[in-house]
Design an enzyme around this catalytic site. Structure first.
Site, short mmCIF file in Angstrom:
data_model
loop_
_atom_site.label_atom_id
_atom_site.label_comp_id
_atom_site.label_asym_id
_atom_site.label_seq_id
_atom_site.Cartn_x
_atom_site.Cartn_y
_atom_site.Cartn_z
CG ASP A 1 -6.85 5.64 -4.59
OD1 ASP A 1 -7.13 4.46 -4.81
OD2 ASP A 1 -5.75 6.04 -4.14
CE LYS B 1 -3.47 -0.37 -5.01
NZ LYS B 1 -3.60 0.67 -3.97
CD GLN C 1 -1.47 1.47 -1.09
OE1 GLN C 1 -1.74 1.67 -2.26
NE2 GLN C 1 -2.18 0.66 -0.33
N1 GUN Z 1 -4.86 1.74 1.32
C1 GUN Z 1 -5.79 0.76 1.46
N2 GUN Z 1 -6.64 0.75 0.42
C2 GUN Z 1 -6.25 1.75 -0.41
C3 GUN Z 1 -6.73 2.22 -1.66
O1 GUN Z 1 -7.72 1.74 -2.22
N3 GUN Z 1 -6.04 3.26 -2.19
C4 GUN Z 1 -4.97 3.83 -1.57
N4 GUN Z 1 -4.38 4.87 -2.17
N5 GUN Z 1 -4.50 3.41 -0.42
C5 GUN Z 1 -5.14 2.37 0.16
#
Ligand code: GUN
Length: 292
Positions: free
Chosen positions: A121, A54, A98
């Site tokens: 998200d 990211k 995350q």
């Molecule tokens: N863990 C697995 N997929 C995601 C996601 O799309 N966003 C976040 N914040 N954590 C994750």
């Protein structure tokens, strides 16, 4: 039938080119650089990789990345204090924490604490609710990525039977909702199957569009689909390592066998995966524009 391979890598590249231009325009016209804060708690290896990807995507697109790495024994109160600080920071337009978080921290309380305007998200219940009633401010990244794959591959959805296998809050529930909304790219008849479903194969064989997010390698086999199905495989399962120590990945769908029957199918890797991060970047840009 030789299936069309829906390349998330290619489609994602095209969208990222569009985003670079939009981000540049925002900088020139309004002197705003979109900013994304990524918070990682603990040492989970897969999460580290995702957060790294990211950050890299931000750099490439011209988005400012504010990464915060916290030790695994960080208290929930300290994490909530950091979220409050990021909520106030005008340079930060998007916040992602995350998941999964360490067991002693309530992911729910942390998600609720994120300002919905910065919730790129789309996990906050306010944003989930807005999406449900067709008034979304952000769309959740993986489901949004799937919608873009279908739209840009010109896969018709109107009146089709979309079968979703998996009911997670991150993928199954939101993609089912987006597919049934009465907008172009949606308007499908939707069935959701899950671990409590009986006779799964009856439903998967009825699918015109089959979206699979179960987290089990090759759970969908060729006998479970009909000729001409469009298959979207959300699974990323590590099934071993190469001699060089690199992970070998498999989707939730038996790609080699199912592609023989499908009209179109996403590969793993290179299907849904690259789209998720691209949609996160798109949401961050949207959040920055929303701050104007
Ligand atoms: N863990 C697995 N997929 C995601 C996601 O799309 N966003 C976040 N914040 N954590 C994750």
């Amino acid at each position: 039938m030789a299936a069309q391979i829906i390349s998330g890598t290619e489609i994602s590249k095209k969208i990222r080119e569009e985003l670079v231009n939009e981000i540049e325009t925002l900088k020139q016209q309004h002197n705003i650089t979109p900013g994304l804060a990524a918070v990682l708690v603990g040492e989970d290896a897969a999460s580290k990789v995702y957060v790294g990807q990211k950050e890299k995507a931000c750099r490439k697109l011209g988005i400012d990345s504010y990464r915060r790495d916290l030790p695994g024994d960080t208290s929930e109160a300290d994490l909530l204090a950091l979220v409050a600080e990021l909520n106030k920071d005008p340079r930060v337009h998007g916040i992602l924490v995350q998941l999964p978080l360490p067991k002693h921290i309530s992911a729910e309380r942390v998600i609720y604490a994120i300002d919905p305007d910065k919730d790129v998200d789309c996990f906050h219940p306010v944003n989930v609710g807005k999406m449900m009633i067709g008034k979304a401010r952000f769309l959740p990244c993986t489901p949004h990525g799937i919608m873009e794959l279908l739209r840009r591959s010109e896969i018709p959805t109107e009146g089709k039977h979309a079968v979703v296998v998996g009911r997670s809050n991150i993928v199954g529930k939101p993609i089912a909702n987006l597919m049934l909304q009465p907008h172009p790219g949606g308007n499908a008849t939707v069935t959701v199957c899950h671990t409590g479903s009986r006779d799964l194969v009856t439903y998967t064989r009825m699918a015109d569009i089959l979206i699979v997010a179960v987290g089990r390698p090759r759970a969908i086999t060729a006998d479970m689909v009909k000729e001409g199905v469009v298959v979207i495989d959300v699974g990323v399962n590590r099934i071993g390592k190469t001699p060089e120590g690199k992970p070998i990945l498999a989707g939730d769908v038996d790609f080699d066998a199912v592609r023989e029957k499908a009209a179109a199918i996403t590969p793993v890797p290179g299907g849904v995966g690259p789209m998720t991060i691209t949609m996160l970047m798109k949401n961050t840009l949207k959040a920055a524009k929303g701050s104007l």
